[in-house]
Design an enzyme around this catalytic site. Sequence first.
Site, PDB file in Angstrom:
ATOM      1  N   HIS A 155      -1.974   0.986   7.936  1.00  0.00           N
ATOM      2  CA  HIS A 155      -3.425   1.017   7.697  1.00  0.00           C
ATOM      3  C   HIS A 155      -4.025  -0.382   7.771  1.00  0.00           C
ATOM      4  O   HIS A 155      -5.026  -0.684   7.138  1.00  0.00           O
ATOM      5  CB  HIS A 155      -3.730   1.681   6.351  1.00  0.00           C
ATOM      6  CG  HIS A 155      -2.938   2.934   6.132  1.00  0.00           C
ATOM      7  ND1 HIS A 155      -1.775   2.963   5.408  1.00  0.00           N
ATOM      8  CD2 HIS A 155      -3.126   4.188   6.599  1.00  0.00           C
ATOM      9  CE1 HIS A 155      -1.277   4.187   5.400  1.00  0.00           C
ATOM     10  NE2 HIS A 155      -2.066   4.947   6.125  1.00  0.00           N
TER      11      HIS A 155
ATOM     12  N   HIS B  89       0.826  -1.203   0.000  1.00  0.00           N
ATOM     13  CA  HIS B  89       0.000   0.000   0.000  1.00  0.00           C
ATOM     14  C   HIS B  89       0.863   1.256   0.000  1.00  0.00           C
ATOM     15  O   HIS B  89       0.899   1.974  -0.997  1.00  0.00           O
ATOM     16  CB  HIS B  89      -0.957  -0.006   1.207  1.00  0.00           C
ATOM     17  CG  HIS B  89      -1.835   1.209   1.264  1.00  0.00           C
ATOM     18  ND1 HIS B  89      -2.119   1.854   2.443  1.00  0.00           N
ATOM     19  CD2 HIS B  89      -2.477   1.899   0.293  1.00  0.00           C
ATOM     20  CE1 HIS B  89      -2.909   2.893   2.187  1.00  0.00           C
ATOM     21  NE2 HIS B  89      -3.154   2.932   0.885  1.00  0.00           N
TER      22      HIS B  89
HETATM   23 FE1  FES Z   1       0.227  -0.809   4.794  1.00  0.00          FE
HETATM   24 FE2  FES Z   1      -1.176   1.353   4.207  1.00  0.00          FE
HETATM   25  S1  FES Z   1       0.967   1.143   4.307  1.00  0.00           S
HETATM   26  S2  FES Z   1      -1.904  -0.642   4.681  1.00  0.00           S
END
Ligand code: FES
Length: 172
Positions: free
Chosen positions: A121, A102
């Site tokens: 997140h 992500h």
């Molecule tokens: Fe891992 Fe956003 S950086 S879920």
Amino acid sequence: MKCHRLVDAGRRQFLRGGGVAAVGAAAAATVGAQAEAATPLARVAYPATRLANIADLAVNEPMDIAYPDAGSPGVLIKLGTAVPGGVGPDGDVVAYSVLCPHKGWQLQYNAADRTLNCPGHWSRFDCEAGGLQVFGHATQNLPQFTLRVDETGDIHADGADELIYGRLSNVL
Ligand code: FES
């Protein structure tokens, strides 16, 4: 009678045109095949890197590694049960990038359910299922490193199955 001659002439013209088209298509296919054969394949050559020896691993205790270079942290894990992509005598040794797909936060291993978890997140990735994303914001499974074990028990990495976070190519 004149009308029949016109129809006949039209049919011959049509067939001649079809023949030309067929010859053209065949020629184009041949040229295409030659062009394809002449174009080098855009393959990435991964380095083969020794990560550890089978004897260095304890079940469910991840070992920090880096692959394919020092800027790409990962973990090597002996899961204790055979899994897809697992190597070694028990088919249970796997390796993953620990950069979250992500936004690149560093993942942490949860030994209780054998997942890698993101503190950013909350994305979660299943280490027993090839890095399958099971929760969270990421839109890609976790890159799993391709492993090989030699006759001495040394574990080598020589590829990755997904794009490592932050890169346009896994091998810079
Ligand atoms: Fe891992 Fe956003 S950086 S879920």
